[in-house]
Scaffold this active site. Sequence first.
Site: not given
Ligand code: E4P
Length: 217
Positions: A87
């Site tokens: 990522k």
């Molecule tokens: C995606 O990979 C992120 O980890 C995540 O969806 C972030 O979500 P949030 O905005 O609820 O923290």
Amino acid sequence: MKFFIDTANLEQIKDAQDMGILDGVTTNPSLMAKEGITGTDNIMKHYVEICNIVEGDVSAEVIATDFEGMVREGEALAELHDQIVVKLPMIKDGIKACKYFSDRGIRTNLTLVFSAGQALLAAKAGATYVSPFIGRLDDISTDGLNLIAEIRHIYDNYAFETQILAASVRHTMHVIDCAKLGADVMTGPLSSITGLLRHPLTDSGLEKFLADYKKGN
Ligand code: E4P
């Protein structure tokens, strides 16, 4: 649509996996910290534990923000397990690292995506997944779902293979709307998945069926 769970909590991952509908896991540094997982060694071990629970892709995020650092960390993450997807943040060096990894057959997830232009760059760099954060856009009074629709349109125009991973999903309606718009994957908390089960007519209908069965037996 694939269902990913957005957590580093092993119990919740097991719960979703036990339902038989889980296709993968996404994590981020904040989710790791929430579970008290700190230090590179512990974080790496935790990724392996997650991979041993689920059968699908597990996104593991780099911390470096420079190209060399991202390559170094990403290669170490990819070595951990064949389910790991590297990522990368949506910044210039993240795009460069994405191209580097895609040229070498290492799968990537471009994260912190908030515009169609960023998603176009991710696809051009050969990202496996692009993660538009719909909940965080909604948080600032901007229509997150509209971004999913825009990216779907652009990717379909050019048959880009990058999968749209709707991220920052917060609730069941996000899941349903993402499915209507043709997102390839959604990632959200366990509650956004289990919430899909709920309907009062299911509960009252089942109660009546069981009561009627008992009358005759
Ligand atoms: C995606 O990979 C992120 O980890 C995540 O969806 C972030 O979500 P949030 O905005 O609820 O923290």
